[in-house]
Design a protein around this motif. Sequence first.
Motif, short mmCIF file in Angstrom:
data_model
loop_
_atom_site.label_atom_id
_atom_site.label_comp_id
_atom_site.label_asym_id
_atom_site.label_seq_id
_atom_site.Cartn_x
_atom_site.Cartn_y
_atom_site.Cartn_z
N LYS A 64 0.84 -1.01 0.09
CA LYS A 64 0.00 0.01 -0.04
C LYS A 64 0.99 1.27 0.09
N LEU A 65 0.85 2.15 -0.80
CA LEU A 65 1.52 3.15 -1.21
C LEU A 65 0.96 4.57 -0.52
N ILE A 66 1.27 5.16 0.21
CA ILE A 66 0.74 6.50 0.94
C ILE A 66 1.26 7.40 0.12
N SER A 67 0.46 8.38 -0.52
CA SER A 67 0.90 9.35 -1.69
C SER A 67 0.21 10.88 -1.33
N HIS A 68 0.75 11.55 -2.10
CA HIS A 68 0.11 12.90 -2.48
C HIS A 68 0.22 13.06 -4.10
N PHE A 103 -0.32 -2.83 -6.43
CA PHE A 103 -0.38 -2.06 -5.14
C PHE A 103 -1.75 -1.02 -4.83
N GLU A 104 -2.02 -0.85 -3.83
CA GLU A 104 -3.06 0.24 -3.40
C GLU A 104 -2.47 1.35 -3.15
N ARG A 105 -2.69 2.45 -3.95
CA ARG A 105 -2.44 3.80 -3.61
C ARG A 105 -3.56 4.53 -2.73
N VAL A 106 -3.08 5.15 -1.63
CA VAL A 106 -3.99 6.06 -0.97
C VAL A 106 -3.43 7.42 -0.92
N ILE A 114 2.52 6.55 11.34
CA ILE A 114 3.50 5.49 10.41
C ILE A 114 4.63 6.20 9.86
N SER A 115 4.67 7.42 9.82
CA SER A 115 5.43 8.46 8.91
C SER A 115 6.37 9.37 10.06
N PRO A 116 7.63 8.86 10.44
CA PRO A 116 8.13 9.47 11.32
C PRO A 116 8.57 10.90 10.70
N LEU A 117 8.59 11.22 9.67
CA LEU A 117 8.94 12.50 9.05
C LEU A 117 7.81 13.42 8.65
N GLY A 118 6.69 12.61 8.74
CA GLY A 118 5.56 13.10 8.33
C GLY A 118 5.42 13.54 6.57
N LYS A 119 6.23 12.73 5.84
CA LYS A 119 6.21 13.04 4.41
C LYS A 119 5.63 11.87 3.71
N VAL A 120 5.47 12.06 2.52
CA VAL A 120 5.21 10.99 1.77
C VAL A 120 6.38 10.82 0.62
N PRO A 121 6.60 9.48 -0.14
CA PRO A 121 5.76 8.60 0.04
C PRO A 121 6.05 7.61 1.46
#
Length: 225
Positions: A6-10, A30-33, A47-54
């Motif tokens: 699963k790819l967390i995206s902007h 893959f699933e894109r969110v 889940i994102s320590p830096l608060g950034k995508v991906p």
Amino acid sequence: MAAPLKLISHKLCPYVQRAVIALAEKNVPFERVDIDLANKPDWFLKISPLGKVPVLVVATARGEVALFESNVICEYIEETQAGPKLHPGDPLVRAEHRAWMEFGSALLSDLWGLETTTDPTTFESKRQAVATKFARVERALGEGPFFAGDRFSLVDAVFAPIFRYFDVFDELADLGIFKDTPKVRGWRAELARRPSVQVAVGADYPQLLRAFLKRYDAHLLKVAA
């Protein structure tokens, strides 16, 4: 059955595009969110320590594992997924490719200034910095059509999103960035035709980028006017 990745995206993020291109090149489902980076959901910040995508969320027997940083994600995709190799086999050449991936990240930093500054002096400084970096890339390129000849690599995945910015910028103003870089122009054109590059963003990308420039009151829009 849900995709194991699963790819967390902007929608505008060039770093996300790197991962999408790598996944597409290897034909990995893959699933894109997509999330709003101006209003980051709590679950994403956890889940994102830096608060950034991906962020790539990998389903494992011990639960979900979240990978962050685009180059790390691309390396993981290369090492774990079947399909064409996106890194050279030779360790020295592979290290060279990784260095050029970092160079692409440095180029993106200059591009950020170019597209967000309201100050004409800063704009010109960033324009020159971008042009200088592409002149350096020109000297590194061979016969093409890709960075490493006839084989698509992760360096191509890094630079394709950079070139995509200019599809919009070129409609606004002639910045003269690629005037003296014929090899770079050819590389850019070849990457634009690549299916994996084309699917890395939605059809609304140009409109979203223009809206982004307006939000920042970017000097680029004044150059266009």
